[in-house]
Design a protein around this motif. Structure first.
Motif: not given
Length: 174
Positions: A109, A114-118, A120-121, A123-124
């Motif tokens: 994170a 700022n690229y983490f949400p992209q 994380d989505s 990855r999930n």
């Protein structure tokens, strides 16, 4: 002090200790570099034309010059845990790649910012489609993250494909 209070204090101390070791305070991908956190050692080589020349220069070995015309800075930070994070920064001052390796997994994170949400989505979604453990490879149009390993030996890389300097390949980020 009650057992419950002692357990809470122990858990808090353990969490702080682990987070302090595993969460580097380096720049996030796409951002500007920041100084290493207290207790970490950092070496910067600027500019370089290939990662192999950095490794050979650090070891004192002679190396053949790369045909690459890319110019960038590699900052290697070694944390007390033994984890090493390499930050690749363009001549414009933007972090375009990050690589890590060592006994503690870094805080993605923080590294991805700022690229983490992209990430994380993606990855999930990948883990939902392919449950279990194993290396993680996320290849999105604007972000690539590869991560793997096991307890005591983690490694990976993250980079912005569109921000790679001319003459530099993804395999140079290691």
């Amino acid at each position: 002090m009650s057992n419950k209070t002692m357990r809470a204090a122990f858990c808090a101390a353990l969490t702080c200790g682990v987070m302090g070791v595993a969460a580097p305070a380096l720049a996030a991908l796409g951002g500007t570099p920041t100084p290493p956190p207290a207790g970490a050692t950092s070496v910067s080589v600027s500019p370089v034309s290939s990662v192999s020349s950095v490794v050979h220069a650090a070891s004192g070995a002679a190396s053949a010059a790369s045909a690459s015309t890319a110019s960038y800075t590699v900052t290697q930070t070694t944390f007390g845990s033994g984890t090493i994070v390499r930050e690749y920064t363009s001549t414009a001052g933007t972090v375009f790649g990050i690589a890590w390796g060592g006994p503690a997994m870094p805080n993605l994170a923080v590294l991805l910012g700022n690229y983490f949400p992209q990430f994380d989505s993606a990855r999930n979604a990948l883990r939902a489609a392919h449950p279990g453990r194993g290396p993680l490879v996320i290849e999105l149009p604007g972000l690539v993250v590869r991560s793997g390993g096991h307890m005591g030996a983690f490694g990976g890389q993250a980079y912005l494909p569109s921000a790679l300097p001319v003459g530099l390949s993804a395999s140079d980020i290691q």
